[in-house]
Motif scaffolding. Sequence first.
Motif, PDB file in Angstrom:
ATOM      1  N   ILE A  48      19.372  -8.643   1.540  1.00 47.98           N
ATOM      2  CA  ILE A  48      20.865  -8.483   1.769  1.00 47.98           C
ATOM      3  C   ILE A  48      21.163  -7.664   2.887  1.00 47.98           C
ATOM      4  CG2 ILE A  48      21.309  -6.700   0.032  1.00 47.98           C
ATOM      5  CD1 ILE A  48      23.905  -8.154  -0.506  1.00 47.98           C
ATOM      6  N   TYR A  49      21.803  -7.944   3.803  1.00 47.22           N
ATOM      7  CA  TYR A  49      22.328  -7.417   5.101  1.00 47.22           C
ATOM      8  C   TYR A  49      23.359  -6.275   4.665  1.00 47.22           C
ATOM      9  CZ  TYR A  49      24.420  -5.854   9.550  1.00 47.22           C
ATOM     10  OH  TYR A  49      24.786  -4.922  10.525  1.00 47.22           O
ATOM     11  N   VAL A  50      23.148  -5.007   4.859  1.00 43.88           N
ATOM     12  CA  VAL A  50      24.279  -4.018   4.606  1.00 43.88           C
ATOM     13  C   VAL A  50      25.166  -3.729   5.889  1.00 43.88           C
ATOM     14  CG1 VAL A  50      24.747  -1.695   3.672  1.00 43.88           C
ATOM     15  CG2 VAL A  50      22.857  -3.178   2.736  1.00 43.88           C
ATOM     16  N   HIS A  51      26.399  -3.589   5.586  1.00 44.54           N
ATOM     17  CA  HIS A  51      27.010  -3.496   6.883  1.00 44.54           C
ATOM     18  C   HIS A  51      27.275  -2.108   7.262  1.00 44.54           C
ATOM     19  CE1 HIS A  51      29.033  -7.448   7.449  1.00 44.54           C
ATOM     20  NE2 HIS A  51      28.828  -7.851   6.144  1.00 44.54           N
ATOM     21  N   LYS A  52      26.978  -1.463   8.488  1.00 48.57           N
ATOM     22  CA  LYS A  52      27.232  -0.363   8.745  1.00 48.57           C
ATOM     23  C   LYS A  52      28.323   0.413   8.830  1.00 48.57           C
ATOM     24  CE  LYS A  52      23.132  -0.768  12.132  1.00 48.57           C
ATOM     25  NZ  LYS A  52      22.580  -0.921  13.345  1.00 48.57           N
ATOM     26  N   GLY A  53      29.387  -0.483   8.892  1.00 46.79           N
ATOM     27  CA  GLY A  53      30.796   0.110   9.042  1.00 46.79           C
ATOM     28  C   GLY A  53      31.039   0.354   7.717  1.00 46.79           C
ATOM     29  N   SER A  54      32.263   1.009   7.320  1.00 44.90           N
ATOM     30  CA  SER A  54      32.907   1.213   5.985  1.00 44.90           C
ATOM     31  C   SER A  54      34.380   0.917   5.616  1.00 44.90           C
ATOM     32  CB  SER A  54      32.728   2.810   5.949  1.00 44.90           C
ATOM     33  OG  SER A  54      33.638   3.474   6.937  1.00 44.90           O
ATOM     34  N   ARG A  58      35.116  -5.439   5.810  1.00 43.16           N
ATOM     35  CA  ARG A  58      33.476  -5.509   5.992  1.00 43.16           C
ATOM     36  C   ARG A  58      32.871  -5.490   4.729  1.00 43.16           C
ATOM     37  NH1 ARG A  58      30.759  -3.199  11.388  1.00 43.16           N
ATOM     38  NH2 ARG A  58      32.136  -3.861  13.054  1.00 43.16           N
ATOM     39  N   HIS A  59      33.199  -4.741   3.870  1.00 38.67           N
ATOM     40  CA  HIS A  59      32.728  -4.577   2.349  1.00 38.67           C
ATOM     41  C   HIS A  59      32.934  -5.534   1.662  1.00 38.67           C
ATOM     42  CE1 HIS A  59      30.330  -0.860   2.297  1.00 38.67           C
ATOM     43  NE2 HIS A  59      30.896  -0.303   3.488  1.00 38.67           N
ATOM     44  N   GLY A  60      33.974  -6.380   1.992  1.00 41.58           N
ATOM     45  CA  GLY A  60      34.289  -7.489   1.186  1.00 41.58           C
ATOM     46  C   GLY A  60      33.337  -8.632   1.329  1.00 41.58           C
ATOM     47  N   TYR A  61      32.418  -8.553   2.392  1.00 44.22           N
ATOM     48  CA  TYR A  61      31.523  -9.529   2.240  1.00 44.22           C
ATOM     49  C   TYR A  61      29.913  -9.098   1.742  1.00 44.22           C
ATOM     50  CZ  TYR A  61      34.591 -12.214   4.839  1.00 44.22           C
ATOM     51  OH  TYR A  61      35.960 -12.857   5.552  1.00 44.22           O
ATOM     52  N   CYS A  62      29.932  -7.717   1.484  1.00 44.08           N
ATOM     53  CA  CYS A  62      28.628  -6.935   1.217  1.00 44.08           C
ATOM     54  C   CYS A  62      29.195  -6.042  -0.184  1.00 44.08           C
ATOM     55  CB  CYS A  62      28.127  -6.401   2.195  1.00 44.08           C
ATOM     56  SG  CYS A  62      26.465  -5.749   1.949  1.00 44.08           S
ATOM     57  N   THR A  63      29.014  -6.463  -1.210  1.00 34.55           N
ATOM     58  CA  THR A  63      29.332  -5.700  -2.445  1.00 34.55           C
ATOM     59  C   THR A  63      28.168  -5.426  -3.405  1.00 34.55           C
ATOM     60  OG1 THR A  63      29.921  -7.595  -3.905  1.00 34.55           O
ATOM     61  CG2 THR A  63      31.652  -7.074  -2.459  1.00 34.55           C
ATOM     62  N   ASP A 276       8.088   2.410  -7.107  1.00 29.56           N
ATOM     63  CA  ASP A 276       8.399   1.441  -6.148  1.00 29.56           C
ATOM     64  C   ASP A 276       9.931   1.605  -6.331  1.00 29.56           C
ATOM     65  OD1 ASP A 276       8.511  -0.108  -4.047  1.00 29.56           O
ATOM     66  OD2 ASP A 276       7.624  -1.981  -5.460  1.00 29.56           O
ATOM     67  N   THR A 277      10.503   1.597  -4.906  1.00 26.90           N
ATOM     68  CA  THR A 277      11.729   1.689  -4.840  1.00 26.90           C
ATOM     69  C   THR A 277      12.409   0.403  -3.706  1.00 26.90           C
ATOM     70  OG1 THR A 277      11.753   3.201  -2.861  1.00 26.90           O
ATOM     71  CG2 THR A 277      11.861   3.978  -5.160  1.00 26.90           C
ATOM     72  N   LEU A 278      13.868   0.276  -3.762  1.00 25.23           N
ATOM     73  CA  LEU A 278      14.340  -0.580  -2.766  1.00 25.23           C
ATOM     74  C   LEU A 278      14.228   0.152  -1.493  1.00 25.23           C
ATOM     75  CD1 LEU A 278      17.504  -1.595  -4.701  1.00 25.23           C
ATOM     76  CD2 LEU A 278      15.550  -3.193  -4.079  1.00 25.23           C
ATOM     77  N   GLN A 279      14.054  -0.842  -0.307  1.00 22.61           N
ATOM     78  CA  GLN A 279      13.859  -0.091   0.889  1.00 22.61           C
ATOM     79  C   GLN A 279      14.945  -0.823   1.952  1.00 22.61           C
ATOM     80  OE1 GLN A 279      11.043   1.583   1.958  1.00 22.61           O
ATOM     81  NE2 GLN A 279      10.220   1.562  -0.305  1.00 22.61           N
ATOM     82  N   LEU A 280      15.546   0.301   2.556  1.00 22.32           N
ATOM     83  CA  LEU A 280      16.477  -0.042   3.510  1.00 22.32           C
ATOM     84  C   LEU A 280      15.805   0.009   5.065  1.00 22.32           C
ATOM     85  CD1 LEU A 280      19.478  -0.699   4.483  1.00 22.32           C
ATOM     86  CD2 LEU A 280      19.721   1.884   4.517  1.00 22.32           C
TER      87      LEU A 280
END
Length: 319
Positions: A48-54, A58-63, A276-280
Motif C-alpha cells: 500500500i502507498y502511504v501518502h507523505k502529507g498529513s 490525503r489520509h482519506g485514501y490511505c487509512t 520480520d517486520t513491515l518495511q517502508l
Amino acid sequence: IHSFCKKDDHNKENLFNSLNYDVAAKKRKKDLLNNKAKTQYFHQEKWIYVHKGSTKERHGYCTLGEAFNRLDFSSAILDSRRFNYVVRLLELIAKSQLTSLSGIAQKNYMNILEKVVQKVLEDQQNIRLIRELLQTLYTSLCTLVQRVGKSVLVGNINMWVHRMESILHWQQQLNNIQITRPAFKGTTFTDLPLCLQLNIMQRLSDGRDLVSLGQVAPDLQVLSEDRLLWKKLCQYHFTDRQIRKRLILSDKGQLDWKKMYFKLIRCYPRKEQYGDTLQLCRHCHILSWKGTDHPCTANNPETCSTSLSPQEFINLFRF
C-alpha cells in the motif's frame, strides 16, 4: 383491510407487535450470518502507498483499515518470524484504534484474531501472549459498547455482543489447555551441562518465562535466580539512566536485579525485537512485508527499506 379496521385497537396492536417481532427476528438472523462470514476482504496487491502529507483529505485514501486489509496478515500469522509482530499490532489496535477501522477492517480483525487463537490451541505455544491480547480487546469492547449511540462502533450492537461472547469462549478454551509431556525420552533440558542451561536461559527476553522455567525443577529454580541473568535482562530492555532511577538493594547490600526488572517493566516499555517486520520504502513510500515485490523505481530497492515497529506502523496513519 376492511375487516381489520372493524376490529378493536387491542387486535391491531397484537398484529403490529407480531409484524415488528418478525422484522426484528429476521434482522438478528441477518446480523448473525454477517458476523459469521469468514471470507476475508483482500486486494491482489500486497502493498500500500502511504501518502507523505498529513492532511485529512490525503489520509482519506490511505487509512489504517485499508492497510490492515491489504497487507495479508492472515498469512503473516502462519510465519513464526512474523507471529509476535502481528499479535503486538492486534493488541495496539485493540487498545486505541478499533474505532478508526472500517466495518470490513473490523471483520478482518476478528477473523484474523480467531485464526491466531486456533493456531495457539493447536500448537500450544504463546498461550500467555494471546490471553493478554484477548483480555485487552474485551476490556476495550466493554468500554465502547457502553457508549452505544455515539457512533463509536460500526455495525449492530447484537453483532458486537456476539463477538464479545466469542472472546469469552476463546479465553475459556485457552484456560482449559492441558500441556502434555512429550513421549520422547532422550536428552532433556535438565540433562544438559549447567553452563549450557544458563546460556539458553539468557536467550529468554521475558522475565516471566524465567520465573516459569524456575518452577519446573529445583535445580532450575537455583539457575533462574542468577544475578547475572537478571542483570543482562535489565540491560537488554532498559537504558542505564532508567536503571539508575530504579535501584533496589538486597539484604546483603547488593543490587537486586530481579526486583529491579519487575519494577522497571511497570515504569518503562520493554525493548521490542521481531524476526520480520513491515518495511517502508523511503524512495517510493510503499509499505509491505519484507520480500514483497512492489513497483519501486529505485536502482537498489533493498537499500531503501526501513523496518517499522507495530507502533510506528500505526503512527503512519495518524493525522
